[in-house]
Write a protein that holds these residues in place. Structure first.
Motif, mmCIF file in Angstrom:
data_model
loop_
_atom_site.group_PDB
_atom_site.id
_atom_site.type_symbol
_atom_site.label_atom_id
_atom_site.label_comp_id
_atom_site.label_asym_id
_atom_site.label_seq_id
_atom_site.Cartn_x
_atom_site.Cartn_y
_atom_site.Cartn_z
ATOM 1 N N THR A 146 58.177 2.563 -74.516
ATOM 2 C CA THR A 146 57.606 3.543 -75.448
ATOM 3 C C THR A 146 58.750 4.211 -76.205
ATOM 4 N N TYR A 147 58.507 4.476 -77.497
ATOM 5 C CA TYR A 147 59.532 5.089 -78.344
ATOM 6 C C TYR A 147 58.952 6.328 -79.025
ATOM 7 N N GLU A 148 59.808 7.332 -79.162
ATOM 8 C CA GLU A 148 59.413 8.555 -79.878
ATOM 9 C C GLU A 148 59.637 8.381 -81.380
ATOM 10 N N ASP A 149 60.737 7.703 -81.721
ATOM 11 C CA ASP A 149 61.101 7.532 -83.130
ATOM 12 C C ASP A 149 60.512 6.207 -83.651
ATOM 13 N N PRO A 150 59.760 6.225 -84.739
ATOM 14 C CA PRO A 150 59.171 4.985 -85.266
ATOM 15 C C PRO A 150 60.211 3.976 -85.741
ATOM 16 N N LYS A 151 61.365 4.454 -86.220
ATOM 17 C CA LYS A 151 62.410 3.528 -86.677
ATOM 18 C C LYS A 151 62.975 2.740 -85.496
ATOM 19 N N GLU A 152 63.172 3.421 -84.359
ATOM 20 C CA GLU A 152 63.662 2.717 -83.156
ATOM 21 C C GLU A 152 62.636 1.676 -82.706
ATOM 22 N N ALA A 153 61.373 2.041 -82.783
ATOM 23 C CA ALA A 153 60.314 1.113 -82.380
ATOM 24 C C ALA A 153 60.303 -0.104 -83.292
ATOM 25 N N LEU A 154 60.499 0.109 -84.610
ATOM 26 C CA LEU A 154 60.529 -0.993 -85.570
ATOM 27 C C LEU A 154 61.707 -1.919 -85.284
ATOM 28 N N GLU A 155 62.871 -1.353 -85.019
ATOM 29 C CA GLU A 155 64.058 -2.162 -84.738
ATOM 30 C C GLU A 155 63.872 -2.983 -83.459
ATOM 31 N N ALA A 156 63.317 -2.353 -82.416
ATOM 32 C CA ALA A 156 63.099 -3.057 -81.160
ATOM 33 C C ALA A 156 62.079 -4.181 -81.338
ATOM 34 N N THR A 157 61.059 -3.921 -82.155
ATOM 35 C CA THR A 157 60.039 -4.945 -82.405
ATOM 36 C C THR A 157 60.627 -6.105 -83.181
ATOM 37 N N GLN A 158 61.445 -5.810 -84.207
ATOM 38 C CA GLN A 158 62.068 -6.872 -84.993
ATOM 39 C C GLN A 158 63.011 -7.701 -84.127
ATOM 40 N N LYS A 159 63.736 -7.037 -83.242
ATOM 41 C CA LYS A 159 64.659 -7.737 -82.344
ATOM 42 C C LYS A 159 63.872 -8.674 -81.419
ATOM 43 N N ALA A 160 62.753 -8.196 -80.872
ATOM 44 C CA ALA A 160 61.939 -9.013 -79.972
ATOM 45 C C ALA A 160 61.328 -10.195 -80.715
ATOM 46 N N LEU A 161 60.855 -9.960 -81.950
ATOM 47 C CA LEU A 161 60.259 -11.051 -82.728
ATOM 48 C C LEU A 161 61.309 -12.080 -83.130
ATOM 49 N N ALA A 162 62.533 -11.643 -83.433
ATOM 50 C CA ALA A 162 63.608 -12.582 -83.776
ATOM 51 C C ALA A 162 63.927 -13.470 -82.572
ATOM 52 N N MET A 163 63.985 -12.870 -81.412
ATOM 53 C CA MET A 163 64.245 -13.649 -80.200
ATOM 54 C C MET A 163 63.118 -14.655 -79.973
ATOM 55 N N LEU A 164 61.886 -14.254 -80.176
ATOM 56 C CA LEU A 164 60.739 -15.138 -80.018
ATOM 57 C C LEU A 164 60.802 -16.277 -81.034
ATOM 58 N N SER A 165 61.165 -15.962 -82.257
ATOM 59 C CA SER A 165 61.263 -16.975 -83.306
ATOM 60 C C SER A 165 62.315 -18.015 -82.962
ATOM 61 N N ASN A 166 63.467 -17.571 -82.475
ATOM 62 C CA ASN A 166 64.529 -18.514 -82.081
ATOM 63 C C ASN A 166 64.046 -19.462 -80.990
ATOM 64 N N ASN A 167 63.354 -18.922 -80.030
ATOM 65 C CA ASN A 167 62.869 -19.763 -78.933
ATOM 66 C C ASN A 167 61.808 -20.747 -79.409
ATOM 67 N N VAL A 168 60.946 -20.312 -80.315
ATOM 68 C CA VAL A 168 59.917 -21.213 -80.842
ATOM 69 C C VAL A 168 60.576 -22.303 -81.675
ATOM 70 N N ASN A 169 61.577 -21.942 -82.475
ATOM 71 C CA ASN A 169 62.274 -22.941 -83.296
ATOM 72 C C ASN A 169 62.968 -23.981 -82.419
ATOM 73 N N THR A 170 63.531 -23.543 -81.312
ATOM 74 C CA THR A 170 64.175 -24.481 -80.389
ATOM 75 C C THR A 170 63.134 -25.447 -79.836
ATOM 76 N N GLY A 171 61.971 -24.965 -79.518
ATOM 77 C CA GLY A 171 60.907 -25.823 -79.016
ATOM 78 C C GLY A 171 60.425 -26.806 -80.058
ATOM 79 N N ILE A 172 60.360 -26.355 -81.314
ATOM 80 C CA ILE A 172 59.909 -27.237 -82.399
ATOM 81 C C ILE A 172 60.935 -28.331 -82.648
ATOM 82 N N GLU A 173 62.222 -28.007 -82.535
ATOM 83 C CA GLU A 173 63.261 -29.026 -82.704
ATOM 84 C C GLU A 173 63.096 -30.119 -81.649
ATOM 85 N N GLY A 174 62.759 -29.729 -80.439
ATOM 86 C CA GLY A 174 62.526 -30.712 -79.380
ATOM 87 C C GLY A 174 61.342 -31.599 -79.711
#
Length: 155
Positions: free
Chosen positions: A110-138
């Motif tokens: 949980t985050y109090e500041d919306p900007k921190e929440a946005l950054e954490a969400t973008q970081k999590a989605l980027a990590m998810l995207s990298n993992n999905v791209n690795t799977g697609i390459e396979g």
């Protein structure tokens, strides 16, 4: 003549081939007083069989009453309940004494500041995207393999 018959019956007896009538005949012979001297050694054997038949069991056996059985059953049930409570307490004792850790676990993510929440969400989605791209390459390797296999086996 009777001695030979008794010797033959003894041989059959020790081989386990005598009938009940023949065994009774042996018992009667060896319980009498005119036993041949060379057959005297078998007299205690057949005398014991006659004596054992007359023995009776006279010892009094006390049986457990239902009250004693129920009391033992209740004691055993109490012990099982105590062990269960002790085991539960032993494995969950950290939860009782570490209330702050429990609160921290509940507040995780949980985050109090919306900007921190946005950054954490973008970081999590980027990590998810990298993992999905690795799977697609396979999956691309599998697609190339299937196309090659189709060319080889169709032609």
């Amino acid at each position: 003549m009777e001695f030979n018959k008794m010797e033959a019956l003894l041989e059959k007896y020790f081989e386990g081939e005598t009938s009940i009538a023949e065994e009774n005949e042996l018992k009667n012979y060896f319980s009498s007083s005119n036993v041949a001297s060379h057959l005297e050694q078998y007299k205690p054997l057949f005398g014991y069989i006659v004596e054992a038949k007359n023995e009776k069991f006279e010892k009094n056996i006390s049986l457990l009453s239902k009250k004693k059985k129920i009391s033992w059953l209740s004691i055993a049930a109490t012990i099982v309940v105590i062990i269960g409570i002790g085991t539960y307490t032993y494995f969950n004792v950290n939860d009782y004494f570490n209330v702050n850790e429990v609160k921290e676990k509940q507040e995780l993510g949980t985050y109090e500041d919306p900007k921190e929440a946005l950054e954490a969400t973008q970081k999590a989605l980027a990590m998810l995207s990298n993992n999905v791209n690795t799977g697609i390459e396979g999956m691309q390797y599998i697609k190339v393999y299937e196309m090659t296999k189709d060319k080889v086996f169709i032609d």
